[in-house]
Motif scaffolding. Structure first.
Motif, PDB file in Angstrom:
ATOM      1  N   ILE A   2       1.253   3.522   1.382  1.00 37.29           N
ATOM      2  CA  ILE A   2       1.550   3.835  -0.021  1.00 37.29           C
ATOM      3  C   ILE A   2       1.327   5.313  -0.322  1.00 37.29           C
ATOM      4  N   GLU A   3       0.271   5.858   0.275  1.00 40.43           N
ATOM      5  CA  GLU A   3      -0.064   7.265   0.052  1.00 40.43           C
ATOM      6  C   GLU A   3       1.042   8.180   0.591  1.00 40.43           C
ATOM      7  N   GLU A   4       1.606   7.810   1.746  1.00 40.90           N
ATOM      8  CA  GLU A   4       2.574   8.684   2.422  1.00 40.90           C
ATOM      9  C   GLU A   4       4.016   8.453   2.000  1.00 40.90           C
ATOM     10  N   VAL A   5       4.330   7.248   1.515  1.00 41.74           N
ATOM     11  CA  VAL A   5       5.737   6.876   1.306  1.00 41.74           C
ATOM     12  C   VAL A   5       6.519   7.763   0.328  1.00 41.74           C
ATOM     13  N   PRO A   6       5.910   8.284  -0.768  1.00 45.25           N
ATOM     14  CA  PRO A   6       6.717   9.074  -1.707  1.00 45.25           C
ATOM     15  C   PRO A   6       7.407  10.278  -1.053  1.00 45.25           C
ATOM     16  N   ARG A   7       6.766  10.866  -0.039  1.00 45.16           N
ATOM     17  CA  ARG A   7       7.340  12.043   0.637  1.00 45.16           C
ATOM     18  C   ARG A   7       8.627  11.721   1.387  1.00 45.16           C
ATOM     19  N   TYR A   8       8.835  10.435   1.685  1.00 46.16           N
ATOM     20  CA  TYR A   8       9.992  10.041   2.500  1.00 46.16           C
ATOM     21  C   TYR A   8      11.080   9.357   1.672  1.00 46.16           C
ATOM     22  N   LEU A   9      10.873   9.296   0.359  1.00 36.16           N
ATOM     23  CA  LEU A   9      11.872   8.676  -0.524  1.00 36.16           C
ATOM     24  C   LEU A   9      12.690   9.747  -1.227  1.00 36.16           C
ATOM     25  N   LYS A  10      13.999   9.538  -1.271  1.00 36.87           N
ATOM     26  CA  LYS A  10      14.849  10.422  -2.078  1.00 36.87           C
ATOM     27  C   LYS A  10      14.556  10.132  -3.545  1.00 36.87           C
ATOM     28  N   PRO A  11      14.856  11.083  -4.451  1.00 40.49           N
ATOM     29  CA  PRO A  11      14.735  10.771  -5.875  1.00 40.49           C
ATOM     30  C   PRO A  11      15.573   9.530  -6.193  1.00 40.49           C
ATOM     31  N   GLY A  12      14.993   8.579  -6.910  1.00 39.99           N
ATOM     32  CA  GLY A  12      15.680   7.320  -7.201  1.00 39.99           C
ATOM     33  C   GLY A  12      15.615   6.329  -6.046  1.00 39.99           C
ATOM     34  N   GLY A  13      14.972   6.738  -4.950  1.00 35.84           N
ATOM     35  CA  GLY A  13      14.844   5.868  -3.778  1.00 35.84           C
ATOM     36  C   GLY A  13      13.895   4.706  -4.040  1.00 35.84           C
ATOM     37  N   VAL A  14      14.060   3.641  -3.252  1.00 34.98           N
ATOM     38  CA  VAL A  14      13.288   2.416  -3.459  1.00 34.98           C
ATOM     39  C   VAL A  14      12.473   2.083  -2.211  1.00 34.98           C
ATOM     40  N   VAL A  15      11.230   1.644  -2.442  1.00 36.82           N
ATOM     41  CA  VAL A  15      10.416   1.098  -1.353  1.00 36.82           C
ATOM     42  C   VAL A  15      10.207  -0.380  -1.637  1.00 36.82           C
ATOM     43  N   GLN A  16      10.355  -1.210  -0.611  1.00 39.91           N
ATOM     44  CA  GLN A  16      10.119  -2.648  -0.753  1.00 39.91           C
ATOM     45  C   GLN A  16       8.978  -3.033   0.182  1.00 39.91           C
ATOM     46  N   ILE A  17       7.928  -3.600  -0.411  1.00 37.69           N
ATOM     47  CA  ILE A  17       6.742  -3.977   0.360  1.00 37.69           C
ATOM     48  C   ILE A  17       6.528  -5.483   0.248  1.00 37.69           C
ATOM     49  N   VAL A  18       6.395  -6.132   1.394  1.00 36.94           N
ATOM     50  CA  VAL A  18       6.030  -7.553   1.396  1.00 36.94           C
ATOM     51  C   VAL A  18       4.545  -7.609   1.691  1.00 36.94           C
ATOM     52  N   GLN A  19       3.806  -8.344   0.888  1.00 38.22           N
ATOM     53  CA  GLN A  19       2.383  -8.489   1.179  1.00 38.22           C
ATOM     54  C   GLN A  19       1.893  -9.853   0.719  1.00 38.22           C
ATOM     55  N   SER A  20       0.694 -10.177   1.139  1.00 39.18           N
ATOM     56  CA  SER A  20       0.094 -11.448   0.763  1.00 39.18           C
ATOM     57  C   SER A  20      -0.815 -11.253  -0.443  1.00 39.18           C
ATOM     58  N   SER A  21      -0.911 -12.295  -1.253  1.00 39.96           N
ATOM     59  CA  SER A  21      -1.818 -12.247  -2.404  1.00 39.96           C
ATOM     60  C   SER A  21      -3.274 -12.090  -1.942  1.00 39.96           C
ATOM     61  N   ILE A  22      -3.536 -12.404  -0.680  1.00 36.50           N
ATOM     62  CA  ILE A  22      -4.901 -12.284  -0.131  1.00 36.50           C
ATOM     63  C   ILE A  22      -5.411 -10.852  -0.259  1.00 36.50           C
ATOM     64  N   THR A  23      -4.511  -9.857  -0.111  1.00 31.51           N
ATOM     65  CA  THR A  23      -4.961  -8.465  -0.076  1.00 31.51           C
ATOM     66  C   THR A  23      -4.834  -7.742  -1.404  1.00 31.51           C
ATOM     67  N   GLY A  24      -4.621  -8.467  -2.497  1.00 28.50           N
ATOM     68  CA  GLY A  24      -4.685  -7.798  -3.801  1.00 28.50           C
ATOM     69  C   GLY A  24      -3.387  -7.138  -4.217  1.00 28.50           C
ATOM     70  N   VAL A  25      -2.536  -7.905  -4.861  1.00 28.44           N
ATOM     71  CA  VAL A  25      -1.242  -7.424  -5.315  1.00 28.44           C
ATOM     72  C   VAL A  25      -1.413  -6.387  -6.431  1.00 28.44           C
TER      73      VAL A  25
END
Length: 194
Positions: free
Chosen positions: A135-158
């Motif tokens: 999460i910390e690094e991802v903004p640097r690799y997204l174009k403006p208006g770009g989207v990140v999709q993360i799949v995670q479990s509720s176990i780790t705190g959504v």
């Protein structure tokens, strides 16, 4: 024993995470658009990258597990998909440039990985270390208006993930969820401002 999904044939390997409910939740809700440049982090068998390659102009799939990288390459060849490349990389270590879409099926079990397959499941001492670094690094690799999709479990705190994405300057929300056994698998979309 190969598996089939949406017209793709995939070879599997005991040391590579086999596509499961979390993978399919992402697959069914991919935000890929025609002509996108996309990145799949923790690509595993390459399934998500190969699905994105149907619309995207170019897809890069990366994984920390060398067996996964080889398997994903083999699966691309098996399906005759050429606009995809697979690379060994610990998250963004061997990635450059900006992407329209970045996908990540995050490892979330607390603990230390012992075998290659564990890298797909174990996310560090609390289960969040890998995800938080992403999460910390991802903004640097997204174009403006770009989207990140993360799949995670509720176990780790959504909620914590949503908070961290907002702190990283992305607007984020839950777009899909599926209940499995004792947890919810959640798909979160984050968007970088234009």
């Amino acid at each position: 024993m190969p598996m089939e999904y949406e017209g793709l044939r995939l070879r599997l390997h005991p040391q590579v995470y086999e596509p499961a409910e979390d993978t399919f939740l992402l697959a069914e809700n991919l935000a890929v658009k025609k002509g996108d440049v996309a990145l799949d982090v923790g690509t595993g068998t390459g399934l998500i990258a190969l699905l994105m390659a149907r619309k995207a102009s170019y897809v890069l799939g990366v994984d920390i597990n060398p067996i996964a990288v080889e398997l994903a390459r083999e699966n691309a060849r098996l399906n005759g998909i050429k606009n995809v490349e697979f690379r060994l990389s610990d998250l963004f270590e061997n990635v450059e440039g900006e992407f329209d879409l970045i996908t990540f099926n995050a490892p979330y079990l607390p603990g230390e990985p012992e075998e290659p397959i564990d890298l797909a499941l174990v996310g560090g001492e609390t289960g969040r270390e890998v995800l938080d670094r992403f999460i910390e690094e991802v903004p640097r690799y997204l174009k403006p208006g770009g989207v990140v999709q993360i799949v995670q479990s509720s176990i780790t705190g959504v909620e914590e993930t949503l908070e961290r994405l907002k702190k990283a300057g992305l607007t984020a929300g839950i777009v899909a969820r599926r209940h499995i056994f004792f947890e919810d698998i959640v798909l979160i979309n984050g968007r970088k401002r234009e």
